[in-house]
Scaffold this motif. Structure first.
Motif, mmCIF file in Angstrom:
data_model
loop_
_atom_site.group_PDB
_atom_site.id
_atom_site.type_symbol
_atom_site.label_atom_id
_atom_site.label_comp_id
_atom_site.label_asym_id
_atom_site.label_seq_id
_atom_site.Cartn_x
_atom_site.Cartn_y
_atom_site.Cartn_z
ATOM 1 N N VAL A 1 0.861 -1.185 0.000
ATOM 2 C CA VAL A 1 0.000 0.000 0.000
ATOM 3 C C VAL A 1 0.895 1.233 0.000
ATOM 4 O O VAL A 1 1.530 1.561 0.997
ATOM 5 C CB VAL A 1 -0.939 0.012 1.220
ATOM 6 N N LEU A 2 0.927 1.914 -1.126
ATOM 7 C CA LEU A 2 1.761 3.111 -1.260
ATOM 8 C C LEU A 2 1.065 4.340 -0.695
ATOM 9 O O LEU A 2 1.709 5.200 -0.071
ATOM 10 C CB LEU A 2 2.094 3.343 -2.739
ATOM 11 N N ALA A 3 -0.242 4.446 -0.909
ATOM 12 C CA ALA A 3 -0.978 5.632 -0.463
ATOM 13 C C ALA A 3 -2.441 5.289 -0.248
ATOM 14 O O ALA A 3 -2.990 4.398 -0.914
ATOM 15 C CB ALA A 3 -0.851 6.757 -1.489
ATOM 16 N N ILE A 4 -3.070 6.000 0.677
ATOM 17 C CA ILE A 4 -4.505 5.868 0.906
ATOM 18 C C ILE A 4 -5.116 7.254 1.019
ATOM 19 O O ILE A 4 -4.449 8.212 1.439
ATOM 20 C CB ILE A 4 -4.834 5.047 2.179
ATOM 21 N N THR A 5 -6.383 7.362 0.632
ATOM 22 C CA THR A 5 -7.096 8.635 0.759
ATOM 23 C C THR A 5 -8.507 8.373 1.250
ATOM 24 O O THR A 5 -9.052 7.281 1.075
ATOM 25 C CB THR A 5 -7.186 9.390 -0.582
ATOM 26 N N ALA A 6 -9.096 9.388 1.871
ATOM 27 C CA ALA A 6 -10.475 9.277 2.347
ATOM 28 C C ALA A 6 -11.107 10.657 2.345
ATOM 29 O O ALA A 6 -10.442 11.669 2.076
ATOM 30 C CB ALA A 6 -10.519 8.666 3.748
ATOM 31 N N ASN A 7 -12.377 10.691 2.692
ATOM 32 C CA ASN A 7 -13.075 11.972 2.783
ATOM 33 C C ASN A 7 -13.158 12.434 4.232
ATOM 34 O O ASN A 7 -12.512 13.403 4.608
ATOM 35 C CB ASN A 7 -14.466 11.871 2.170
ATOM 36 N N ALA A 8 -13.931 11.684 5.053
ATOM 37 C CA ALA A 8 -14.185 12.202 6.394
ATOM 38 C C ALA A 8 -14.188 11.164 7.509
ATOM 39 O O ALA A 8 -14.379 11.523 8.670
ATOM 40 C CB ALA A 8 -15.533 12.941 6.405
ATOM 41 N N ASN A 9 -13.981 9.897 7.213
ATOM 42 C CA ASN A 9 -14.013 8.865 8.245
ATOM 43 C C ASN A 9 -12.657 8.810 8.946
ATOM 44 O O ASN A 9 -11.841 7.920 8.700
ATOM 45 C CB ASN A 9 -14.370 7.504 7.641
ATOM 46 N N ALA A 10 -12.435 9.752 9.831
ATOM 47 C CA ALA A 10 -11.117 9.916 10.455
ATOM 48 C C ALA A 10 -10.713 8.718 11.307
ATOM 49 O O ALA A 10 -9.554 8.281 11.261
ATOM 50 C CB ALA A 10 -11.090 11.186 11.298
ATOM 51 N N ASP A 11 -11.636 8.165 12.070
ATOM 52 C CA ASP A 11 -11.293 7.077 12.988
ATOM 53 C C ASP A 11 -10.778 5.851 12.231
ATOM 54 O O ASP A 11 -9.747 5.270 12.593
ATOM 55 C CB ASP A 11 -12.502 6.703 13.846
ATOM 56 N N LEU A 12 -11.498 5.454 11.187
ATOM 57 C CA LEU A 12 -11.068 4.302 10.400
ATOM 58 C C LEU A 12 -9.777 4.621 9.656
ATOM 59 O O LEU A 12 -8.880 3.783 9.549
ATOM 60 C CB LEU A 12 -12.162 3.892 9.415
ATOM 61 N N PHE A 13 -9.669 5.845 9.161
ATOM 62 C CA PHE A 13 -8.474 6.228 8.403
ATOM 63 C C PHE A 13 -7.218 6.172 9.279
ATOM 64 O O PHE A 13 -6.156 5.741 8.832
ATOM 65 C CB PHE A 13 -8.651 7.638 7.828
ATOM 66 N N ILE A 14 -7.349 6.578 10.517
ATOM 67 C CA ILE A 14 -6.217 6.510 11.451
ATOM 68 C C ILE A 14 -5.770 5.061 11.634
ATOM 69 O O ILE A 14 -4.576 4.744 11.604
ATOM 70 C CB ILE A 14 -6.601 7.146 12.802
ATOM 71 N N LYS A 15 -6.731 4.155 11.796
ATOM 72 C CA LYS A 15 -6.403 2.732 11.948
ATOM 73 C C LYS A 15 -5.706 2.196 10.698
ATOM 74 O O LYS A 15 -4.749 1.422 10.803
ATOM 75 C CB LYS A 15 -7.674 1.932 12.238
#
Length: 395
Positions: free
Chosen positions: A30-44
């Motif tokens: 996994v080189l990069a990930i992006t999201a919109n607003a789900n901060a909790d899951l994105f942090i994990k």
């Protein structure tokens, strides 16, 4: 090693893609990930995969995740330009576009102009400007691999045909639809609440695509998508309701042979095929058993009950900017329904009224024109929504 960028990592496609990548082993990174607003899951996700790059579009989420960014991860600004950059970053071997709506348009164009291989779940850009996008793929030698189960099924079926296959060899593309949660619903659809529309009987998906599946708009989008992906006229595409979701789509050839792709309904199957293509690798998905195919049903779509499908096919036939208006109006209408600002049966009315007011023209829509039409249609649909001026969908 295959370095992968996952756009929309906290959505249903992104979550499944990360699960697939993790199970595939060290050859996939996994080189990069992006999201919109789900901060909790994105942090994990950041802390688990420790990507080189990360980006979120929502400013509040950006501020929330800043303290938790791993030291080896570079957090990019909360801006669409970050997604555009990550779609074309030189070290990326594959871009998984799991974004929702027209926000994925410019990142897709960026990936194409960089000659990337793109695992595409974000169908709205293809709906908006399919012909121009496919021309850009040819120009920049980019590759689009469909991720949605039905376009992927057609793609997989075509892999079993000779390289010299001609367009006239295909007599039909059989595009299957589950029918959604209201296939056999006998009550008034005007009364159904979002929680009922989100209860899909076969698939676990994001909210937008789940509502599109409930209205059958998603199947209309897929018809437009496969028109362009496989250079097939709309007249050769037949939509069939298949409630069991075992046959994900099929190709009929002019000699009467039909090649179908079958599996249990699990998005990890088409996602993994796009990630490992052209190889096939073991997956955790339960294998299809003989009892799973003991009873398969195939029904004709009810256009009266699901007018969104008819609207989509009408827009596809009209061509020009109408599919872009369709996509934009649907995005606004679905959001309004999820907020309970309109009824379920108002979705096609709102979309039809926007289409009816479009001063469109025939012919190819350029990439720039598609963005302009999208903006116009969203503004128009919001105005119709505010003034509650929309009428029965009749095409």
């Amino acid at each position: 090693m295959k370095n992968i960028v996952v756009l929309g990592s906290t959505g249903s496609i992104g979550v499944s893609a990360l699960d697939v990548i993790e199970r595939l082993g060290p050859e996939f990174s996994v080189l990069a990930i992006t999201a919109n607003a789900n901060a909790d899951l994105f942090i994990k996700q950041m802390q688990k995969f420790k990507p080189r790059f990360a980006a979120v579009l929502n400013e509040n989420s950006y501020q929330k995740i800043k303290p938790f960014v791993p030291p080896t991860t570079k957090l990019l600004p909360p801006d669409i330009d970050s997604l555009i950059f990550l779609s074309s970053v030189p070290s990326a071997d594959l871009i998984v576009n799991g974004l929702v709506g027209s926000v994925g348009f410019m990142p897709l164009v960026s990936a194409i102009k960089s000659g990337k291989t793109i695992a595409l779940a974000n169908k709205e850009p293809i709906v908006m400007a399919g012909r121009s996008i496919m021309e850009e793929c040819y120009r920049w030698k980019a590759t689009l691999l469909p991720v949605d189960s039905e376009p992927s099924a057609i793609f997989q079926a075509l892999q079993g045909t000779p390289a010299g296959r001609k367009e006239e060899d295909i007599s039909r593309l059989l595009l299957t639809a589950s029918g959604g949660p209201f296939l056999h619903y006998k009550g008034a659809l005007s009364r159904v609440k979002p929680e009922a529309a989100l209860a899909h009987p076969k698939w676990v998906m994001g909210k937008k695509i789940t509502i599109d599946s409930a209205t059958l708009m998603n199947k209309g989008f897929e018809a437009i998508e496969i028109m362009h992906l496989f250079n097939t006229p709309l007249s050769k595409i037949e939509i069939v309701v298949h409630p069991q979701s075992i046959i994900h789509s099929a190709v009929e050839f002019n000699d009467g042979s039909v090649l179908a792709q079958m599996s249990l309904p699990d998005m990890r199957v088409p996602i993994q095929y796009a990630i490992t293509y052209p190889k096939r690798m073991p997956s955790p998905v339960r294998k299809l058993g003989i009892r799973d195919i003991a009873k398969l049903e195939f029904l004709t779509p009810d256009f009266k009950k699901f007018p969104c499908l008819e609207l989509a096919l009408w827009a596809a036939q009209k061509g020009g900017g109408f599919p872009a208006v369709l996509s934009a109006a649907d995005e606004i209408a679905v959001d309004a329904y999820l907020k309970e600002e309109i009824l379920f049966t108002d979705i096609p009315k709102l979309i039809y009224t926007a289409l009816d007011g479009f001063p469109g023209r025939a012919g190819k829509v350029t990439l720039t024109e598609a963005v302009e039409i999208d903006a116009w249609a969203k503004e128009k649909t919001l105005e119709l929504l505010k003034n509650k001026k929309y009428k029965k969908a009749v095409v």
